[in-house]
Design a protein around this motif. Sequence first.
Motif, PDB file in Angstrom:
ATOM      1  N   VAL A 166      98.982 -30.638 108.409  1.00 13.03           N
ATOM      2  CA  VAL A 166     100.466 -31.191 107.965  1.00 13.03           C
ATOM      3  C   VAL A 166     101.146 -31.734 109.439  1.00 13.03           C
ATOM      4  N   ARG A 168     103.927 -34.758 111.455  1.00 15.20           N
ATOM      5  CA  ARG A 168     104.942 -35.633 111.154  1.00 15.20           C
ATOM      6  C   ARG A 168     104.637 -37.054 110.955  1.00 15.20           C
ATOM      7  N   GLN A 219     108.589 -22.756 104.044  1.00 20.03           N
ATOM      8  CA  GLN A 219     109.568 -23.939 104.669  1.00 20.03           C
ATOM      9  C   GLN A 219     109.619 -23.744 106.046  1.00 20.03           C
ATOM     10  N   CYS A 221     107.275 -23.144 108.399  1.00 19.99           N
ATOM     11  CA  CYS A 221     106.320 -23.753 108.934  1.00 19.99           C
ATOM     12  C   CYS A 221     106.345 -25.252 108.893  1.00 19.99           C
ATOM     13  N   LEU A 222     106.975 -25.910 107.657  1.00 17.47           N
ATOM     14  CA  LEU A 222     107.180 -27.245 107.566  1.00 17.47           C
ATOM     15  C   LEU A 222     108.484 -27.701 108.358  1.00 17.47           C
ATOM     16  N   GLN A 223     109.239 -26.756 108.601  1.00 12.76           N
ATOM     17  CA  GLN A 223     110.437 -27.134 109.462  1.00 12.76           C
ATOM     18  C   GLN A 223     109.648 -27.086 111.015  1.00 12.76           C
ATOM     19  N   GLY A 232     100.865 -27.924 111.388  1.00 11.40           N
ATOM     20  CA  GLY A 232     100.858 -26.950 109.937  1.00 11.40           C
ATOM     21  C   GLY A 232      99.565 -27.221 109.110  1.00 11.40           C
ATOM     22  N   ALA A 234      98.096 -26.870 105.157  1.00 13.62           N
ATOM     23  CA  ALA A 234      98.424 -26.641 103.595  1.00 13.62           C
ATOM     24  C   ALA A 234      97.195 -27.151 102.821  1.00 13.62           C
ATOM     25  N   LEU A 240     105.011 -32.828  99.598  1.00  7.33           N
ATOM     26  CA  LEU A 240     105.523 -32.642 100.825  1.00  7.33           C
ATOM     27  C   LEU A 240     106.865 -33.748 100.946  1.00  7.33           C
ATOM     28  N   LEU A 244     106.920 -35.790 106.357  1.00  8.81           N
ATOM     29  CA  LEU A 244     105.748 -35.275 106.717  1.00  8.81           C
ATOM     30  C   LEU A 244     104.293 -35.987 106.088  1.00  8.81           C
TER      31      LEU A 244
END
Length: 283
Positions: A166, A168, A219, A221-223, A232, A234, A240, A244
């Motif tokens: 994961v 940006r 959340q 991790c995603l932030q 990240g 997944a 998503l 991302l």
Amino acid sequence: MELRSLRYFVAVAEELHFGRAATRLHMSQPPLSRAIKQLEAEVGALLFTRSPAGVALTPVGTVLVEEARALLDHADRVHVRVSAAAGATTLTVGILGDGTDPGVTRLAAAYRRRHRGIDVRIRDTDLTDPTCGLRAGLVDVALTRAPFDETALTVRALRTDPVGVVLRADDPLARRDRLRLAELSARRWFQFPQGTDPSWQSYWNGGRPREGPVVRAVQECLQAVLWNGTVGLAPLGHDLPAELAVVPLLDMAPSRVVVVWNEGDANPLIRSFVEIATAAYRH
């Protein structure tokens, strides 16, 4: 016919592979093969055809598997009703990660149809405990992901999911069709808190020590990816945010979705849950 023999038969009929059925039943293959031969002797007909192409049900086997499932379902309902009469009317299920997984949705619907009088309680767990509180006695059974220390636990695999990195959406690597772990070696990764299961930590860190922020939840991790450009990981197929992107990893072992319970726990509600989960995740 013994119920145990019928459970063995149904496992082979559903897997169409003696090795996979033996793994599912937590036994070795030779006694499973002997049990099926004994059942065939009792029935007086072959239940499976065996060839280099694999295992297939015979017409007699096709009839028996339908009857065996009905009989086993009835036996499970008897166990559950007796347990309910004795006061066992609650099952606590630990869930790790995405509760919107279609497998979970099918499982919930099937379990509700089968056991209308059972109160199912859900305990959502963060990423620091892959066994979802099972070892601490907080749940009866867990829907989670491997790997983790399986000592004194019984684990059944339900599905495998490929894994992606994961990033940006504006990350240059996000434009790639696929990546390898070595291409991410210079990046910061998320970490789990100290004391987290080492096998679990190693898997989600691609098999080597990493540097990066500590997270406890999906959340977080995603932030960390969104705010800091952290790497990240997944399972593929999860929704998503538009900011991302996920890129498949070629050399990352698939993530195994599993159902797990304490070894030796004979609670019929757990056994029924495991069987229904196995069927729900097969579709």
